[in-house]
Enzyme design. Structure first.
Site, PDB file in Angstrom:
ATOM      1  N   HIS A 206       6.528   0.764   2.794  1.00  0.00           N
ATOM      2  CA  HIS A 206       5.354   1.594   2.523  1.00  0.00           C
ATOM      3  C   HIS A 206       5.706   3.066   2.549  1.00  0.00           C
ATOM      4  O   HIS A 206       5.175   3.866   1.796  1.00  0.00           O
ATOM      5  CB  HIS A 206       4.252   1.312   3.546  1.00  0.00           C
ATOM      6  CG  HIS A 206       3.538   0.042   3.258  1.00  0.00           C
ATOM      7  ND1 HIS A 206       3.836  -1.131   3.895  1.00  0.00           N
ATOM      8  CD2 HIS A 206       2.587  -0.249   2.352  1.00  0.00           C
ATOM      9  CE1 HIS A 206       3.076  -2.091   3.410  1.00  0.00           C
ATOM     10  NE2 HIS A 206       2.307  -1.588   2.478  1.00  0.00           N
ATOM     11  N   CYS A 503      -0.694  -4.498  -8.819  1.00  0.00           N
ATOM     12  CA  CYS A 503      -0.770  -3.224  -8.106  1.00  0.00           C
ATOM     13  C   CYS A 503       0.493  -2.949  -7.289  1.00  0.00           C
ATOM     14  O   CYS A 503       0.556  -1.989  -6.542  1.00  0.00           O
ATOM     15  CB  CYS A 503      -2.009  -3.181  -7.215  1.00  0.00           C
ATOM     16  SG  CYS A 503      -2.037  -4.456  -5.962  1.00  0.00           S
TER      17      CYS A 503
END
Ligand code: PEP
Ligand code: MG
Length: 566
Positions: A206, A503
């Site tokens: 992330h 996504c």
């Protein structure tokens, strides 16, 4: 790996995480500060000792601020030193001290929890005021909170600079840290950070995604870089090649004429292109304007957990409602996919007391976490239901493993919000666990939509940790099994006429984007800053789109002629 060392210049080769080149002095980040703080409830017997800890921390910070004032007054000037007087006044404010001690005494909060809850309260109050001077004081409260928490943990300031005044907290610096955790990335003021260099961290982590979306050059996989460097050392980070050069020579610098990070303004937005919807991935409501500026046709992934990670606390129903409404309203009727909290894994949160797990990526995370925390689920579901009164919303469940889990989530959502008036809500899920992808036929019969989360899907399909730089080169989609699975989900979506988007990070890579389009996927959701590049690349080389259109036309023609014959 150390590849070359000279007297002046030392070169390291690491793993490129985020492209671009930066040259600046470094800030060494003190990881210890990010060890879990004991933000918890205490027993009645502990009240006294927690009160003592708080008073001791107050004294430590008071002393530190007095020293800082003197030092800065001498070396820089009285006006510059005044900031520490302001912080001292906050620290000594009787209302603040009273609130913290009261939270320890009557609510049985640990000193850390009492400090965070009380100072956040005052900070929120000031931040809401329509007065620039008072708003600025809100950031001083944040600074005092940081100092108190450091004192409670017996830590030195978070950046190991010569002293606090000269510490830039990463501003215009290259931040060196052991690992770029999502919470660290969110804590830093990334608008000013020039680059990141870390010991650990994979390309699909992330933090790497965030660095790329913020266009901050980043390199990982350089063990022990901390020991080779002092705060203030000049470093060049090449996020394209993975090179990190300590004390680059003038000759080396001359080889990098373009070292500035592109400014937002340079990313000139283009209008939507036919045949492909490009949505934006969003982490925090306050950045929604970036998506609007890039003509995003929707928000395909709003990672709501980042709102919690930044706030460092559980947000109340009202706080969530405010943020989510801001996003929905800014998008003016375009679709917004609110992903319910995907906490756990690498997104653990001190304030939620996660269990210590041997294998957090396979543990209490995503939907498992949501189902295990009914209060957290309920609060978010109710906030979302209220938001739907302003327009249609999409609620997306993370890390769903099978149909029964999806059903459970949807039923819980309905049960928790049945008493609220609400607008149109569509329910769907992330396809990011292989078992859910294999079940796509059954799941998409019921779910309103799906979105392929390829970052995790690759991780779980090929057993390759997305956060581990040692196996990063193995975290890629160039394998038949991956595309077989994507095709399977795409076919299920088509058969059940349910919208399907992608996504994950690979959607912003034009090569993979074309492959996805060729499989009939017409909605890609990428970071706002990747939207323009993606549209231009697809517009200039739309073969896949065209090929697909031709194939569909051919099938239609064929079926028409068979009908006529029949
Ligand atoms: C994914 O897993 O691909 C995804 C988009 O979600 P996240 O990166 O937040 O895990
Ligand atoms: Mg994911």
């Amino acid at each position: 790996m150390l590849v070359e060392a000279t007297d002046k210049e030392t070169r390291f080769k690491g793993l490129p995480l985020s492209p671009g080149v930066a040259v600046a002095s470094v800030c060494l980040f003190n990881e210890k500060r990010h060890m879990s703080l004991p933000v918890k409830d205490i027993t009645a017997q502990e009240v006294r000792s927690e009160g003592d800890r708080f008073r001791k921390a107050l004294a430590t910070v008071r002393e530190r601020l007095t020293l800082l004032y003197k030092e800065v007054e001498e070396r820089v000037g009285k006006a510059e030193a005044e900031i520490f007087t302001a912080q001292k006044m906050i620290l000594e404010d009787p209302a603040l001290i009273e609130r913290v001690t009261d939270h320890i005494r009557s609510k049985n909060f640990s000193a850390e929890k009492a400090v965070i809850s009380s100072l956040d309260f005052f900070e929120d109050q000031l931040a809401k005021m329509d007065h620039d001077y008072l708003k600025e004081r809100a950031s001083d409260i944040g600074e005092v909170k940081r100092r108190l928490l450091d004192a409670l943990a017996n830590l030195s300031p978070s950046f190991q600079c010569q002293n606090d005044f000269f510490c830039q907290r990463g501003k215009n610096r290259i931040v060196i840290a052991e690992e770029l955790t999502p919470s660290l990335t969110m804590e830093l003021n990334t608008d000013y950070i020039k680059g990141f260099v870390t010991d650990k961290g994979g390309v699909a982590s992330h933090a790497a995604i965030l660095a790329r979306s913020l266009r901050i050059p980043a390199v990982s996989g350089i063990p022990g870089i901390h020991d080779r460097i002092f705060c203030g050392t000049q470093v060049l980070v090449d996020g394209d090649t993975g090179e990190v050069i300590i004390w680059p020579s003038p000759k080396t610098l001359a080889q990098y004429p373009q070292i500035e990070r592109p400014k937002d303004a340079e990313v000139k937005a283009v209008p939507p292109i036919p045949g492909l919807r490009v949505y934006a991935n969003l982490n925090v409501a306050k950045r929604v304007q970036e998506a609007v500026d890039q003509n995003a046709e929707g928000i395909g992934l709003y990672r709501t957990e980042f709102e919690f990670l930044i706030a460092k606390k559980q947000l109340s129903e009202d706080e969530q409602y405010e943020r989510y409404t801001q996003v929905l309203k800014a998008m003016k009727g375009k679709p917004v996919y609110f992903r319910m909290l995907d906490l756990g894994g690498d997104k653990g949160a001190d304030f939620l007391e996660f269990p210590k797990e041997q294998n957090p990526a396979l543990g209490f995370r995503g939907s498992r976490f949501l189902l295990g925390h009914p209060e957290v689920f309920r609060t978010q579901a109710r906030a979302l239901a209220r938001v739907s009164r302003h327009g249609r919303i999409h609620v997306m469940y993370p890390m769903v493993v099978d149909l029964s889990q999806y059903r459970l989530l949807r039923e819980k959502f309905a049960a928790e919000t049945s008493d609220l008036p609400q607008g149109e809500i569509r329910h769907g899920l992330m396809f990011e666990v292989p078992s859910a992808c294999l079940d796509a036929e059954d799941i998409l019969k019921e779910a309103d939509f799906g979105s392929l989360g390829t970052n995790d899907l690759i991780q779980y399909l090929f057993a390759v940790d997305r956060d581990n730089e040692l196996v990063s080169s193995d975290h890629h989609p160039d394998r038949k099994a991956f595309w077989t699975l994507v095709r399977h989900v795409a076919q299920a979506a088509r058969r059940h006429r349910k919208p399907l988007s992608v996504c994950g990070e690979l959607a912003s890579n034009p090569v993979y984007a074309r492959k996805l389009i060729a499989l009939g996927i017409r909605t890609l959701s990428v970071s706002p800053r990747a939207i323009t590049g993606l549209r231009i690349a697809i517009k200039n080389k739309p073969e896949a789109v065209r090929e697909k259109a031709i194939r569909i036309l051919a099938v239609r023609k064929k079926s028409k002629s068979t009908k006529k014959k029949g």
